[in-house]
Design a protein around this motif. Structure first.
Motif, PDB file in Angstrom:
ATOM      1  N   VAL A 161       0.836  -1.204   0.000  1.00 48.06           N
ATOM      2  CA  VAL A 161       0.000   0.000   0.000  1.00 48.06           C
ATOM      3  C   VAL A 161       0.872   1.256   0.000  1.00 48.06           C
ATOM      4  N   GLY A 162       1.940   1.244   0.807  1.00 47.29           N
ATOM      5  CA  GLY A 162       2.836   2.390   0.846  1.00 47.29           C
ATOM      6  C   GLY A 162       3.502   2.648  -0.487  1.00 47.29           C
ATOM      7  N   ARG A 163       3.908   1.590  -1.177  1.00 45.78           N
ATOM      8  CA  ARG A 163       4.528   1.745  -2.494  1.00 45.78           C
ATOM      9  C   ARG A 163       3.533   2.322  -3.507  1.00 45.78           C
ATOM     10  N   VAL A 164       2.293   1.862  -3.445  1.00 43.15           N
ATOM     11  CA  VAL A 164       1.272   2.383  -4.358  1.00 43.15           C
ATOM     12  C   VAL A 164       1.055   3.869  -4.116  1.00 43.15           C
ATOM     13  N   GLU A 165       0.985   4.264  -2.848  1.00 39.72           N
ATOM     14  CA  GLU A 165       0.795   5.685  -2.538  1.00 39.72           C
ATOM     15  C   GLU A 165       1.954   6.529  -3.065  1.00 39.72           C
ATOM     16  N   GLN A 166       3.174   6.021  -2.973  1.00 39.08           N
ATOM     17  CA  GLN A 166       4.332   6.753  -3.510  1.00 39.08           C
ATOM     18  C   GLN A 166       4.198   6.949  -5.007  1.00 39.08           C
ATOM     19  N   GLN A 167       3.734   5.903  -5.708  1.00 34.46           N
ATOM     20  CA  GLN A 167       3.557   6.000  -7.157  1.00 34.46           C
ATOM     21  C   GLN A 167       2.454   6.983  -7.514  1.00 34.46           C
ATOM     22  N   ARG A 168       1.381   7.003  -6.724  1.00 36.08           N
ATOM     23  CA  ARG A 168       0.293   7.949  -6.987  1.00 36.08           C
ATOM     24  C   ARG A 168       0.751   9.393  -6.775  1.00 36.08           C
ATOM     25  N   GLU A 169       1.599   9.594  -5.774  1.00 35.16           N
ATOM     26  CA  GLU A 169       2.132  10.939  -5.544  1.00 35.16           C
ATOM     27  C   GLU A 169       3.008  11.403  -6.708  1.00 35.16           C
ATOM     28  N   ARG A 170       3.539  10.449  -7.460  1.00 34.05           N
ATOM     29  CA  ARG A 170       4.352  10.777  -8.633  1.00 34.05           C
ATOM     30  C   ARG A 170       3.512  10.908  -9.903  1.00 34.05           C
ATOM     31  N   LYS A 172       1.081   8.619 -10.985  1.00 30.98           N
ATOM     32  CA  LYS A 172       0.553   7.373 -11.542  1.00 30.98           C
ATOM     33  C   LYS A 172      -0.914   7.196 -11.152  1.00 30.98           C
ATOM     34  N   ARG A 173      -1.701   6.621 -12.064  1.00 26.34           N
ATOM     35  CA  ARG A 173      -3.099   6.337 -11.763  1.00 26.34           C
ATOM     36  C   ARG A 173      -3.213   5.082 -10.914  1.00 26.34           C
ATOM     37  N   SER A 174      -4.216   5.077 -10.027  1.00 22.29           N
ATOM     38  CA  SER A 174      -4.445   3.922  -9.171  1.00 22.29           C
ATOM     39  C   SER A 174      -5.182   2.845  -9.975  1.00 22.29           C
ATOM     40  N   THR A 175      -4.429   1.877 -10.448  1.00 22.03           N
ATOM     41  CA  THR A 175      -5.000   0.775 -11.215  1.00 22.03           C
ATOM     42  C   THR A 175      -4.616  -0.546 -10.558  1.00 22.03           C
ATOM     43  N   HIS A 176      -5.316  -1.604 -10.937  1.00 25.83           N
ATOM     44  CA  HIS A 176      -4.985  -2.915 -10.374  1.00 25.83           C
ATOM     45  C   HIS A 176      -3.612  -3.380 -10.862  1.00 25.83           C
ATOM     46  N   ALA A 177      -3.237  -2.996 -12.070  1.00 22.54           N
ATOM     47  CA  ALA A 177      -1.903  -3.341 -12.573  1.00 22.54           C
ATOM     48  C   ALA A 177      -0.824  -2.683 -11.720  1.00 22.54           C
ATOM     49  N   LEU A 178      -1.073  -1.452 -11.275  1.00 28.70           N
ATOM     50  CA  LEU A 178      -0.117  -0.766 -10.417  1.00 28.70           C
ATOM     51  C   LEU A 178       0.062  -1.531  -9.112  1.00 28.70           C
ATOM     52  N   TYR A 179      -1.024  -2.016  -8.534  1.00 28.77           N
ATOM     53  CA  TYR A 179      -0.935  -2.779  -7.291  1.00 28.77           C
ATOM     54  C   TYR A 179      -0.129  -4.060  -7.494  1.00 28.77           C
ATOM     55  N   VAL A 180      -0.361  -4.746  -8.592  1.00 29.50           N
ATOM     56  CA  VAL A 180       0.351  -5.999  -8.851  1.00 29.50           C
ATOM     57  C   VAL A 180       1.846  -5.744  -8.998  1.00 29.50           C
ATOM     58  N   ARG A 181       2.223  -4.687  -9.717  1.00 30.35           N
ATOM     59  CA  ARG A 181       3.644  -4.373  -9.888  1.00 30.35           C
ATOM     60  C   ARG A 181       4.307  -4.054  -8.547  1.00 30.35           C
ATOM     61  N   GLN A 182       3.632  -3.271  -7.718  1.00 30.75           N
ATOM     62  CA  GLN A 182       4.214  -2.905  -6.432  1.00 30.75           C
ATOM     63  C   GLN A 182       4.253  -4.102  -5.480  1.00 30.75           C
ATOM     64  N   LEU A 183       3.309  -5.015  -5.619  1.00 35.77           N
ATOM     65  CA  LEU A 183       3.338  -6.238  -4.820  1.00 35.77           C
ATOM     66  C   LEU A 183       4.588  -7.046  -5.131  1.00 35.77           C
ATOM     67  N   MET A 184       4.907  -7.186  -6.412  1.00 35.45           N
ATOM     68  CA  MET A 184       6.096  -7.955  -6.789  1.00 35.45           C
ATOM     69  C   MET A 184       7.366  -7.273  -6.292  1.00 35.45           C
ATOM     70  N   ARG A 185       7.417  -5.944  -6.373  1.00 36.21           N
ATOM     71  CA  ARG A 185       8.595  -5.234  -5.882  1.00 36.21           C
ATOM     72  C   ARG A 185       8.737  -5.368  -4.370  1.00 36.21           C
ATOM     73  N   GLN A 186       7.613  -5.312  -3.664  1.00 35.93           N
ATOM     74  CA  GLN A 186       7.657  -5.483  -2.217  1.00 35.93           C
ATOM     75  C   GLN A 186       8.142  -6.882  -1.863  1.00 35.93           C
ATOM     76  N   PHE A 187       7.726  -7.871  -2.624  1.00 33.48           N
ATOM     77  CA  PHE A 187       8.142  -9.249  -2.358  1.00 33.48           C
ATOM     78  C   PHE A 187       9.656  -9.397  -2.477  1.00 33.48           C
ATOM     79  N   TRP A 188      10.217  -8.893  -3.560  1.00 39.22           N
ATOM     80  CA  TRP A 188      11.662  -9.065  -3.771  1.00 39.22           C
ATOM     81  C   TRP A 188      12.482  -8.233  -2.795  1.00 39.22           C
ATOM     82  N   ASP A 189      11.918  -7.134  -2.298  1.00 38.16           N
ATOM     83  CA  ASP A 189      12.656  -6.277  -1.370  1.00 38.16           C
ATOM     84  C   ASP A 189      12.373  -6.594   0.094  1.00 38.16           C
ATOM     85  N   GLU A 190      11.427  -7.483   0.363  1.00 39.98           N
ATOM     86  CA  GLU A 190      11.006  -7.765   1.737  1.00 39.98           C
ATOM     87  C   GLU A 190      12.134  -8.466   2.517  1.00 39.98           C
TER      88      GLU A 190
END
Length: 321
Positions: A161-170, A172-190
């Motif tokens: 959720v935090g990553r999505v909010e950062q992208q929206r502040e830049r 980016k539109r809030s789309t389901h694709a955006l959530y999926v991309r940020q989920l994968m990035r969070q996974f690899w960085d977790e």
């Protein structure tokens, strides 16, 4: 009937013209004051004012964040379903979990028509809500209590959720694709995905330790992917207290398995397995972490926490359905 319409001008799926049409439709049926929010927390302030003035109804036009603010304003002095204004929701966000969980249409115009019909027919229900606060005796004890309508998350999902909010502040539109991309990035960085840092404590039970992901649900479904409902805790309900889905491992095979289970979940069956913990109808429990972790409520990232105390409150607020 005295009513207040709280409209978020930044709502994802509504325009100024749509808001004007909806305002006129509602004003034809009630004594309506319409206010457009101007700053973060404005909807909360308006909800609190409506409660103090004894209005009959508050209509939230916006996404889940707007609804959350209005609810926190209405319940500023605590729950009192018989005294407080009723809440109505016209969905204007990208996901609108709370409105859809209540069975409302996901279209603002259709939802307005349904709202007017419900008011004429006096259709309403009293729903339970969740309350989260800093835990006494910890470094987070000064964090004020805050209500949530459908979910909270501590750890992995809050990081998404935090990553999505950062992208929206830049921009980016809030789309389901955006959530999926940020989920994968969070996974690899977790950093804690193989060795969780969270412990769940509740009265009368042994602690549940080494959790990586902790999702607290006040209703079901947990969220939506497009038109597909996702059931993290299928038994969760507005009529009970809180449910928890927690995972103590997020290895690549485990993520693949639980993601598949979530995508194919039903009202009867959610994610399950040896690394999953499912708890139902909890009124009081605490999540502690050895390290600060992201925390979110109703899709709003609230920063880092080390300990959060949860309370499930039945019969908290009247809503129009």
């Amino acid at each position: 009937m005295r009513a207040l319409l709280v409209a978020n001008p930044a709502a994802t799926t509504t325009s100024a013209r749509t808001r004007d049409v909806l305002t006129h439709a509602l004003a034809s049926e009630m004594k309506l004051e319409a206010v457009t929010t101007e700053y973060r927390g404005h909807a909360r302030d308006l909800g609190r004012r409506a409660a103090h003035e004894g209005l009959d109804l508050v209509v939230a036009l916006g996404g889940d964040g707007t609804v959350n603010e209005v609810v926190n304003g209405l319940l500023h002095d605590g729950p009192d379903p018989e005294r407080l204004p009723r809440l109505a929701v016209v969905p204007g966000g990208s996901t609108n979990v709370f409105a859809r969980a209540l069975g409302l249409p996901n279209d603002a115009v259709e939802a307005t028509g349904a709202l007017l019909d419900a008011l004429r027919e006096q259709r309403e229900r009293i729903v339970g809500l969740g309350l989260a606060a800093g835990t006494p005796g910890t470094e987070d004890e000064s964090v004020p209590a805050r209500w949530f309508t459908f979910c909270a998350g501590f750890g992995f999902d809050a990081g998404v959720v935090g990553r999505v909010e950062q992208q929206r502040e830049r921009g980016k539109r809030s789309t389901h694709a955006l959530y999926v991309r940020q989920l994968m990035r969070q996974f690899w960085d977790e950093p804690n995905r193989r060795h969780g840092t969270v412990t769940l404590e509740r009265p009368g039970a042994d602690p549940v330790t080494d959790l990586v992901l902790s999702i607290v649900c006040n209703t079901s479904p947990w969220t939506f992917l497009g038109n597909r409902p996702l059931y993290a805790s299928p038994e969760a309900s507005f009529d009970t207290a809180l449910d928890v889905l927690a995972l103590n491992r997020l290895s690549t095979p485990a993520v693949a398995r639980y993601a598949t289970q979530l995508l194919t979940s039903t009202p009867e069956r959610g994610p399950h397995g040896k690394h999953a913990v499912s708890l139902h109808d909890l009124t009081d429990f605490t999540l502690h972490s050895k390290v600060p972790l992201p925390f979110q409520m109703d899709g709003d990232h609230l920063g880092l926490r080390t300990s959060v105390q949860f309370t499930g409150v039945r019969q908290a607020l009247r809503v129009i359905v």
